[in-house]
Design an enzyme around this catalytic site. Structure first.
Site, PDB file in Angstrom:
ATOM      1  N   TYR A  56       0.810  -1.230   0.000  1.00  0.00           N
ATOM      2  CA  TYR A  56       0.000   0.000   0.000  1.00  0.00           C
ATOM      3  C   TYR A  56       0.842   1.279   0.000  1.00  0.00           C
ATOM      4  O   TYR A  56       2.047   1.225   0.108  1.00  0.00           O
ATOM      5  CB  TYR A  56      -1.083  -0.029   1.070  1.00  0.00           C
ATOM      6  CG  TYR A  56      -0.774  -0.100   2.535  1.00  0.00           C
ATOM      7  CD1 TYR A  56       0.465   0.132   3.070  1.00  0.00           C
ATOM      8  CD2 TYR A  56      -1.824  -0.399   3.423  1.00  0.00           C
ATOM      9  CE1 TYR A  56       0.662   0.087   4.443  1.00  0.00           C
ATOM     10  CE2 TYR A  56      -1.624  -0.458   4.801  1.00  0.00           C
ATOM     11  CZ  TYR A  56      -0.368  -0.209   5.295  1.00  0.00           C
ATOM     12  OH  TYR A  56      -0.181  -0.257   6.641  1.00  0.00           O
ATOM     13  N   GLU A  57       0.193   2.398  -0.181  1.00  0.00           N
ATOM     14  CA  GLU A  57       0.851   3.704  -0.377  1.00  0.00           C
ATOM     15  C   GLU A  57       1.816   3.668  -1.548  1.00  0.00           C
ATOM     16  O   GLU A  57       2.909   4.224  -1.485  1.00  0.00           O
ATOM     17  CB  GLU A  57       1.633   4.149   0.864  1.00  0.00           C
ATOM     18  CG  GLU A  57       0.919   4.885   1.946  1.00  0.00           C
ATOM     19  CD  GLU A  57      -0.215   5.771   1.524  1.00  0.00           C
ATOM     20  OE1 GLU A  57      -1.322   5.447   1.954  1.00  0.00           O
ATOM     21  OE2 GLU A  57      -0.027   6.752   0.802  1.00  0.00           O
TER      22      GLU A  57
END
Lengths: 563, 563
Positions: free
Chosen positions: A422-423
């Site tokens: 994620y990110e």
């Protein structure tokens, strides 16, 4: 008890890597904050970590319900002021360095990684509003985001648009009152709903009417869970619905929500920044968020290491030199523990170094800003890779017990695995490194870093690795885009290891001459030596892959991979 | 559908690595077995894989209950004769090569890894009885173990004795009828109970009265779940109780049991082999079991790769050259998929090579026996390390979806993580390599292998790695025991990578000249090139750690690790 705040280590890295003395904070404040955060995290958050995994956040028709104790522990966090460390004083924050806030967030996340994701997200929301919000928006939202009284979310991803943000379809229609009607579905929204705070401030990327396709047509909107009444307090519920939460491999304390905006045509949002300015605002949100995800790698690595060390010191198995021995005495177990210690320290040094550039950049230091931009993909990707590696070794140290959920080692292994995803996946970080970050300035920031490392490095292996990074960087600057991308991940690992090696070697030198906690200093020296002499050479082995052409990957077509 | 039997690849590796033509089996039999096993596994076992994870084996007061469909699928396996491939003809087996049985077991485990652990354990029980049982015991038990009508277990571990088998306390008391009364508790007993077969044959390590301490005082006993009646059929229930099953991170289809023997003083067993001969019998059981655990690494890697390739070919995200693209077209995704393919092929080649030495050793080839002994720790440890690495990359290829359990990638990641632990942790395999396997013959078997590889290798990087392995081996032969152990794991990885590189390079050459399935051959060539040019150099980076002294690990004492 498997959690002890790593205060001596944090202080050492803040002093010698982040050089916090230069960041305008008094010495005793640093100590007080580190110790206070440690005591709070150990007392209030760590005890809830296991229930976060086993009970987890639950979806109900009335919204997401957190496990018992979470609401109270979150309120204690707000009341203790732990959310305000790095927030601007103008909005009720303490205005302390981001580097120090990073240490606090590390401690919270080491105690309870899933829980700490909630305040991690607040940081992004605060940054976006502080940089792009109107004074009215800032007054209305920032003070209570800064304390954590309200929490923030980032709404980027849609089912058809994962890493490709430009493909998003959520809509914003202008309303007569100057606000916007929002509609669309967002997925993978961490803490998109919960019952710990009085309001949730959703920052939502959406398209205005007639916006161009792709990333250029995206705007950022603020969509509160509860609209503010005339006094600025949470009033009517907005038209945002939590449709479901995901059944994930780990990080169960963090509800990963599917949010539906405007099902009843009544979801009201405010534009943040200019129309079509969403991508810029998003990068403001995401940049520090990326550092904070890298920090999650440090968190989970630290916790896994503490657990493995405790187990290895306790577990009697076989004998050594004729006497029953705890497994910590066996060479290969020592090797695993030393690697865990060294990698965890390396990741921390890398992330804190980047965090300190946030403070310097905020103070107007352009070189620090350039270095921050360069270090961000390294901190995010390599920090999280280390979190995964270390938590996996942690399972191994426990032997068969590591595979049994009750032991706790498995939770860290499962929790860690989201962080490279994620990110911005770590592959996207690597692309960012060899694209925007390397080519954007013709390699200036990278070669400034390489020159500094080259001047300061002493070990032969480390110097060789730094030189190899310079070779690869020169190759990358001239290479075709596919060739750059083909070697991007190995290069990111090489460069990250060089930076970590440089920081670890320097820390080892300082520790050799420092006075103080002799056990801590001895461990630092041992880990630094291990890192430089055993981990640094591994990264040299990646040079071939870093400069290999993409042809090797396209030698067969996609269909043939299924042959 | 996420499972397709890898028949072309299996046949290629059997032909060119195992050289099955020399093992006395006809060509069309090989094809028929591979294809039949593939069709069976795809039709009967693969569809149950998900329920194995989500429902899992359940403990009840009446014993362990498998998920719906498992008993029938197991019976179909028995009736199809899939258990008898490698079993001796004298006991109703088909007497086909172990190498071919390995391919069959691979296919079953790729379809359903947890389920396939059950027959995997039968192999060990069969080996122990075939080598150490009396004719009466063989007649009574082997035919029905060979078909799989009855299943076998290995009972080594006790709560206080994990990797240290010598510390076990289970007792065996002689009975008037010549049999033995068994008592004690064993843990981590895979398929220690289930409802798929009519009997379970427990092979149990225990101590006879006055037996010396440590491994020398251990004997092996056969303890059936149901005692045999006068006709040799399962009769009265024995005094063996399944106390509980573990709550594991993965491999939920496989019940990991705590077994209590003789709670009511009425657990009857038979001695297998001579009293105090337990360790020797155990090694007979475990050696092929170690190969088969290495094979689990191949299984999970193959399945994870198939799933990731299918996802990457299907998932549209962003664009490439101005057109919407599936993610398989992006360089870093290609890199991940190519690595998965190459590592999976490498692990398969390593395990099949070792398996073929079982056949040659059984036929009396002493050099093959020495090579088998040397390759066993490599196949077990490196095969399972690859399984973990590849299943982790599989999660990454899926992005956020990889972290969602419903996608399936996470299951492989969780399932794989036990394999570096059980059947002797990978650290123990590394100790075995630099201890018994290297020093046992003064390095003869190892240098015979190195010489052969050195003569046949062509690539510069591969030759350099083989030479580095020779350097490290010479160092190891002269080093102190702690120094050997300190470098054992890096050395095991280097040597395994050299062997895999040698096998992959040779396969690449053969594929370049072979006729036939052109897509398969092109993929083989591409993967071989990738392995030799990009993975082999990585292993060179481990040389520093392989020859580092143990001093680096003991620079601080155990307590300091907690500082």
């Amino acid at each position: 008890m498997s959690f002890t705040p790593a205060i001596a280590e944090q202080r050492f890295v803040l002093d010698h890597v982040a050089r916090i003395a230069e960041l305008g904070v008094e010495d005793d404040i640093v100590d007080a904050v580190l110790e206070g955060a440690g005591a709070f995290a150990a007392g209030e958050w760590a005890p809830l970590d296991r229930a976060g995994d086993t009970v987890g956040a639950k979806w109900t028709a009335d919204g997401v319900v957190m496990p018992d104790g979470y609401r109270a522990a979150y309120q204690a966090y707000v009341e203790g002021g732990w959310g305000t460390i790095g927030s601007p004083e103008a909005f009720g924050g303490q205005g302390l360095p981001f580097a120090l806030a990073t240490a606090v967030l590390e401690t919270l996340g080491t105690a309870n990684m899933g829980f700490a994701l909630c305040p991690t997200l607040n940081v992004g929301a605060i940054e976006a509003l502080a940089h792009h919000g109107t004074p009215e928006q800032q007054t209305a939202y920032l003070p209570r985001l800064a304390t954590g009284e309200w929490t923030g979310t980032m709404n980027l991803t849609e089912p058809q648009a994962g890493s490709d943000v430009g493909a998003l379809k959520a809509k914003a229609e202008p309303r007569a009152d100057g606000k916007w009607g929002i509609s669309g579905t967002k997925i993978f929204i961490s803490f998109g709903d919960h019952d710990m705070a009085d309001n949730i401030v959703h920052l939502v990327l959406a398209r205005t009417p007639d916006a161009p396709a792709g990333t250029k047509g995206i705007s950022l909107f603020l969509v509160p869970k509860f609209r503010l009444d005339a006094d600025g307090n949470p009033g009517d519920v907005n038209d945002v619905r939590v449709v479901s939460i995901e059944h994930k491999m780990g990080l169960h304390a963090s509800p990963t929500c599917v949010l539906s905006f405007g099902d009843n045509g009544d979801c009201i949002g405010e534009l943040i920044g200019p129309e079509m300015g969403g991508m810029r605002a998003m990068f403001t949100m995401m940049n520090n968020a990326r550092l904070n995800v890298g920090l999650q790698g440090v968190q989970v690595a630290e916790r896994a290491t503490q657990r493995a060390v405790a187990y290895a010191r306790d577990r009697v198995q076989g004998s050594r030199n004729g006497k029953p021995a705890t497994i910590v005495e066996f060479p290969d177990v020592r090797r695993m523990l030393m690697r865990m210690k060294a990698q965890t320290m390396a990741a921390r040094a890398l992330v804190y170094l980047a965090a300190a550039q946030v403070d310097r950049a905020n103070a107007g230091d352009a070189a620090a800003k350039a270095r921050l931009d360069l270090l961000t993909p390294l901190a995010k990707a390599h920090g999280t890779d280390i979190g995964c590696e270390v938590s996996s070794i942690g399972v191994q140290v426990h032997g068969g017990m590591g595979y049994i959920e009750e032991t706790g080692a498995a939770q860290h292994f499962r929790d860690a695995r989201i962080t490279p995803i994620y990110e911005g996946t770590n592959g996207i970080q690597a692309a960012d490194l060899v694209g925007r970050k390397l080519s954007g300035d013709g390699g200036a920031a990278l070669f400034a870093l390489i020159d500094q490392m080259r001047n300061e490095a002493q070990g032969e292996g480390l110097i060789a690795l730094i030189d190899a990074c310079a070779d690869v960087a020169r190759h990358m600057l001239e290479a075709q885009v596919d060739d750059r991308l083909a070697g991007s991940y190995p290069f990111l690992t090489m460069l990250s290891t060089a930076v970590c090696g440089w920081l670890m070697e320097a820390q080892g030198r300082i520790a050799a001459e420092a006075q103080g906690d002799s056990a801590f200093l001895a461990m630092k020296r041992a880990a630094a030596t291990f890192y430089v002499t055993q981990i640094v050479p591994e990264a040299m082995g990646m040079k071939a892959a870093a400069v290999a052409s993409a042809d090797a990957l396209y030698a067969v077509d996609a269909e043939t991979f299924a042959a």
